[in-house]
Each structure stands twice: as C-alpha cells, then as structure tokens.
Design a protein around this motif. Structure first.
Motif, short mmCIF file in Angstrom:
data_model
loop_
_atom_site.label_atom_id
_atom_site.label_comp_id
_atom_site.label_asym_id
_atom_site.label_seq_id
_atom_site.Cartn_x
_atom_site.Cartn_y
_atom_site.Cartn_z
N LYS A 1 0.82 -1.22 0.00
CA LYS A 1 0.00 0.00 0.00
C LYS A 1 0.85 1.26 0.00
CE LYS A 1 -3.75 2.29 2.62
NZ LYS A 1 -4.72 2.38 1.52
N TYR A 2 1.97 1.23 0.72
CA TYR A 2 2.79 2.42 0.88
C TYR A 2 4.21 2.15 0.37
CZ TYR A 2 -0.91 3.86 4.14
OH TYR A 2 -2.12 4.18 4.70
N SER A 3 4.65 2.96 -0.57
CA SER A 3 5.99 2.74 -1.14
C SER A 3 7.09 3.03 -0.12
CB SER A 3 6.19 3.63 -2.37
OG SER A 3 6.07 5.01 -2.03
N ILE A 12 6.01 10.40 13.52
CA ILE A 12 4.66 10.30 12.98
C ILE A 12 4.61 10.85 11.56
CG2 ILE A 12 2.25 10.91 13.36
CD1 ILE A 12 3.57 9.05 15.49
N LYS A 13 4.23 10.00 10.62
CA LYS A 13 4.14 10.37 9.21
C LYS A 13 2.77 9.99 8.67
CE LYS A 13 8.42 11.71 9.30
NZ LYS A 13 8.75 13.16 9.27
N ALA A 14 2.46 10.41 7.48
CA ALA A 14 1.20 10.05 6.84
C ALA A 14 1.16 8.55 6.57
CB ALA A 14 1.02 10.82 5.54
N GLY A 15 0.09 7.90 7.01
CA GLY A 15 -0.12 6.49 6.71
C GLY A 15 0.49 5.52 7.69
N HIS A 16 1.63 5.88 8.26
CA HIS A 16 2.35 4.97 9.16
C HIS A 16 3.46 5.74 9.85
CE1 HIS A 16 5.58 4.87 6.16
NE2 HIS A 16 4.63 4.69 5.26
N ILE A 17 4.06 5.14 10.87
CA ILE A 17 5.20 5.77 11.51
C ILE A 17 6.40 5.72 10.56
CG2 ILE A 17 4.39 5.22 13.83
CD1 ILE A 17 6.56 3.02 13.93
N GLN A 41 -4.45 12.06 10.84
CA GLN A 41 -5.32 12.09 9.67
C GLN A 41 -4.58 11.46 8.49
OE1 GLN A 41 -8.54 13.10 9.84
NE2 GLN A 41 -8.18 13.43 12.04
N GLU A 42 -5.29 11.25 7.41
CA GLU A 42 -4.68 10.59 6.25
C GLU A 42 -3.48 11.36 5.72
OE1 GLU A 42 -6.32 8.23 2.26
OE2 GLU A 42 -7.63 9.59 3.40
N ASN A 43 -3.50 12.71 5.90
CA ASN A 43 -2.39 13.53 5.42
C ASN A 43 -1.24 13.64 6.43
OD1 ASN A 43 -3.41 15.20 7.38
ND2 ASN A 43 -3.95 16.90 6.01
N GLY A 44 -1.38 12.98 7.57
CA GLY A 44 -0.32 12.98 8.57
C GLY A 44 -0.51 13.98 9.69
N ALA A 45 -1.49 14.89 9.59
CA ALA A 45 -1.72 15.86 10.65
C ALA A 45 -2.22 15.15 11.91
CB ALA A 45 -2.75 16.90 10.19
N GLY A 92 -6.63 4.55 5.69
CA GLY A 92 -5.32 5.17 5.56
C GLY A 92 -4.87 5.87 6.82
N ARG A 93 -5.59 5.68 7.91
CA ARG A 93 -5.22 6.28 9.18
C ARG A 93 -4.63 5.22 10.12
NH1 ARG A 93 -9.76 9.55 11.98
NH2 ARG A 93 -7.90 10.24 13.15
N TYR A 94 -4.14 5.68 11.26
CA TYR A 94 -3.60 4.72 12.24
C TYR A 94 -3.56 5.35 13.61
CZ TYR A 94 1.00 7.13 11.86
OH TYR A 94 2.03 8.05 11.87
N LEU A 95 -3.28 4.51 14.60
CA LEU A 95 -3.10 4.93 15.98
C LEU A 95 -1.73 4.47 16.44
CD1 LEU A 95 -5.51 4.77 18.96
CD2 LEU A 95 -3.40 3.46 19.11
N ALA A 96 -1.02 5.37 17.14
CA ALA A 96 0.24 5.01 17.78
C ALA A 96 0.14 5.36 19.25
CB ALA A 96 1.40 5.74 17.12
N LEU A 97 0.44 4.41 20.11
CA LEU A 97 0.29 4.58 21.56
C LEU A 97 1.58 4.19 22.25
CD1 LEU A 97 -1.40 4.97 24.17
CD2 LEU A 97 -2.12 2.59 23.93
N GLY A 98 1.96 4.97 23.27
CA GLY A 98 3.14 4.66 24.06
C GLY A 98 4.32 5.57 23.77
#
Length: 453
Positions: free
Chosen positions: A107-109, A328-333, A189-193, A416-422
C-alpha cells in the motif's frame, strides 16, 4: 520489589468446579524441559542454525550509558540493517511476514522493513522464572477457558497445548509488577496531521499492593488507572479498571471520572469492541496492549510456530533526540526508525463464535516465543477482508528485566489512518517501576479525588 508471594488467583476457586471443568496441565516430564532445552518461560533455547541465535539468558548487561532514569539507551546503536524489505522484494520474504505486513508494504511505497541481526534480549527475574516452572504442572484452564485454576503470577502455560493457553500467556505476562508511565497517543489524519493525547498510566498487579491480602479480590489480576493529562479539553478524565481473570464469572470492573461533570460512573463499555479511550474510533478496548480482556467471544486455534520478521529491540523509537514529528508520518510511523529481527513466533487464529458480536471476525496473532508478547496481529472484518494491522515495537527494559513495548501501532488499511500509543520521546519521567500503591488507591472514591484538573 520482586514477587515471592504465591497467589491462587482465579475467579473459580471451588474444588468441585475445577475438577469438573479443568483442562490438564503438562506432566512433570514435560515440565523438566524448562530451563533445559526450553528457556524457563518456554521458548526454544537453541537457535535455528542460522540467523536466530541460541538464548543465553537475555540482555543481562545494562549499558554503561544508562543513568537509571527510565530513559533507555540503545545497546545496538552501531548496528546497520542486514537488508531492507520493500515493494521490490517483498515477494521474496512474504513467508516470514504476516499478510498484514505485506499489505502495508504494497500500500505504501515508503513502508519498509529494515531487518537487523537478531538478539534474544528478553529475560525475566529469577522468581518469575521459578514461578513459571511451577505453573507448568499446576495451572489449568477452567470455565471453558475463561479462568485459571491454581495460578500464581508469571507465565501460566510455558508449554502451551492450545491457542487459548498462548493467549493467556500474553494477557498475564510479567510487566514489572507495579509501574507508572507517561505516554502519548496519536491518531493522524490521512495527510499525517495529528495532535497528541497524553496519559499517565498506572498498572499494579494485585500481589504488589502494599496491603496485599491473598483472601481479598482473588479473581483480580491487576489494577489499572489511566488519567488524561492533555489536551486541556480532555485533561482530568480518568479511567479505572479492576482486571478480573475470569470475566465470565465476574465481568471486568471499570469506572470513568468525567472532569467536566465531576462524576464517577460505571463503564461497562470498556471491554471487547467498545471504543478505546480518546482513540477517535481507531481502536477497540481490546486492542489496548495489542490484545486484552475476556477471550470468550472467539474460538482459538493454535496454527503452529514459525519464523517471522517482527519489530524488536526498538530502542530508536524511544530516543530522546527524536521529536514526535520525526516519528509520525502520513499512513504509518517513520519506518526508517524501526528495527525488525527474525524470531520464532506462535501463530494463533481467533475466529468469532457463532452468535457472538465483534467488529473483528478474525484475528491472527503472532506472539514472540521469548516474551509471550503479541508482536503482530492481523484483523479481518465480517466479510473476511483484511482491515487492520497491529505491530508492537518490542524492547527490553534491561534494568527491570521486563520485556514490553516501545510503542504499539494499529494501521487501518481502508481509511489510511492509524493509531500510535506509548510515545515517550517528549515526555518527562516516561517510566517509573516499583511504585508503591495500596488497594484504597484503586477505588471509585480515589478515582474522583484523582480526577481534578
């Protein structure tokens, strides 16, 4: 404080019920493998003759640069990746990845998996290892697998006979006995904000209470309190959980304090697929700590054991020189900051029982053999489509002999969103182990006192 107290902790202590419903523990002959061909908590001691080395006790030497302040330095800072898995070569390595990891790469290059030399750093205190060995011939599943008989702290099933026993090993695994942490959570958000929600968590196993009484609250595994400290609109809200072992016999006790209303109320939705705290709908309650809570809504299949590239020794992700914006980046860490290693994992598949409800119809767990931590979980929706991918970026808290997570992430392939915890890079006093807590500090009355802005 090291644990030396034997705790018969089950929600089902009656001898007749145990006799009627218990599933047998392993034999003394099998248990004798622990500390011999198996590590004291049940992993294979031997390496694989290649990239996975033999276990030699874990990371026993605390790095000289570590100051004992809960800000962990990277013992492998000078190592470079052996190779990187990306869209150009993912097919060559798919057998050592989960379907979810492959989907993220496709999904992500810029979603890459840097593979480093394997270090089997995980270890446990001597008393925890000894209790695990004792558990092997004593602990039994009861109530259809929803409770534990004859359980003392540590790993209940170091030689698991089925998938549910592997899951119980993850749920009950040792995390230091009593710990406080200050961490951040983001849902970009999907754009990384993104904006950061900050928590102060407390986790205390019942036997580590200063007023521990083995005859009280015998069905409680641990107490958990989570206070939101930022942003201002949420600050002061507090969650309190008494985590019961048999949640069918006695459901998880949960309360929330709402700072705006200055009220404490019961929170029965803090379970299963109830919404996760301040998660913007990006995780369920049982996604916390990768997976938690009652296992009764699923059938559990032990698929087997395999070698897999999983996040490991992820000290770069707690580096104080990094800001959250760099992670933190758009789509994934930022995958350039991650570290993956080849380890053996237990593969367990959970499928939703007929007549039960959950937003995840299937979950595939990949659980590290050396720590019993869920390291990757693929989540499928009711149509059987891959939906969410969870990765736990494992690290070893070497001064405490505690395997845990640097951060855990949950990716939504559809939105296209995600959660990062910790996240701890920008937090003061990120981890404090050995905090002293009494049972009176984990009551609804104490919750209201703690919930002031």
């Amino acid at each position: 404080m090291r644990l030396t107290k034997n705790v018969l902790a089950t929600g089902v202590l009656a001898a007749s019920l145990v006799a009627a419903n218990a599933q047998a523990a392993v034999s003394a002959a099998d248990a004798a493998k622990l500390g011999d061909t198996l590590t004291p908590i049940g992993a294979e001691k031997a390496g694989n003759g290649g990239d996975i080395p033999a276990w030699d006790g874990g990371l026993s030497q605390v790095p000289a640069a570590y100051k004992g302040d809960g800000i962990y330095v990277n013992p492998f800072a000078n190592e470079q990746p052996l190779f990187t898995i990306d869209q150009s070569n993912v097919g060559d390595h798919a057998d050592k990845l989960s379907p979810g990891q492959v989907a993220m790469i496709n999904k992500y290059s810029d979603y890459v998996i840097p593979v480093y030399p394997t270090h089997r750093t995980s270890g446990y205190p001597d008393d925890i290892e000894q209790e695990t060995i004792e558990n092997a011939t004593k602990v039994e599943l009861v109530q259809g697998g929803n409770g534990l008989a004859n359980y003392q702290n540590a790993t209940p099933f170091p030689i698991p006979q089925n998938g549910l026993e592997v899951i119980w090993n993850h749920i009950t695994r040792y995390r230091g006995g009593s710990v406080q942490r200050n961490v951040g959570q983001v849902t970009p958000q999907e754009n990384g904000a993104y904006s950061v929600v900050k928590f102060q968590d407390e986790l205390t196993w019942r036997a580590f209470l200063t007023d521990f009484n083995p005859d009280e609250d015998a069905n409680v595994l641990f107490y958990f309190k989570q206070a939101i400290t930022a942003p201002a609109r949420l600050a002061g809200n507090v969650l309190l959980v008494h985590e019961t072992i048999d949640q069918i016999e006695e459901p998880r006790r949960a309360w929330v304090y709402n700072a705006g209303q200055r009220r404490v109320r019961r929170a029965p939705q803090v379970a299963y697929d109830g919404p996760g705290t301040a998660s913007d709908g990006m995780r369920t309650s049982d996604n916390f700590d990768m997976y938690n809570g009652a296992p009764d809504r699923y059938n559990w299949e032990l698929v087997g054991k395999k070698e897999m590239y999983i996040p490991y020794n992820s000290y770069r992700l707690v580096d104080r020189d990094l800001s959250y914006d760099e992670i933190i980046k758009a789509g994934h860490i930022n995958q350039e900051l991650t570290r993956y290693e080849l380890h053996r994992v237990w593969h367990v598949r959970a499928t939703l029982k007929s007549g039960e409800r959950h937003i995840y119809a299937q979950r595939d767990f990949f659980i590290d053999e050396d720590s019993w931590q869920a390291s990757v979980i693929d989540h499928y929706d009711g149509r059987g489509e891959l939906w969410r991918v969870a990765e736990a970026h494992n690290m070893y808290f070497y001064d405490q002999e505690v395997p845990w997570y640097a951060i855990e992430v949950l990716y939504d392939l559809l939105s296209g969103r995600y959660l990062a915890l910790g996240l701890t890079n920008e937090e003061s006093d990120p981890y404090t182990f050995g905090v002293e807590r009494a049972s009176r500090e984990y009551t609804p009355a104490a919750l209201r006192r703690a919930g002031t802005r």
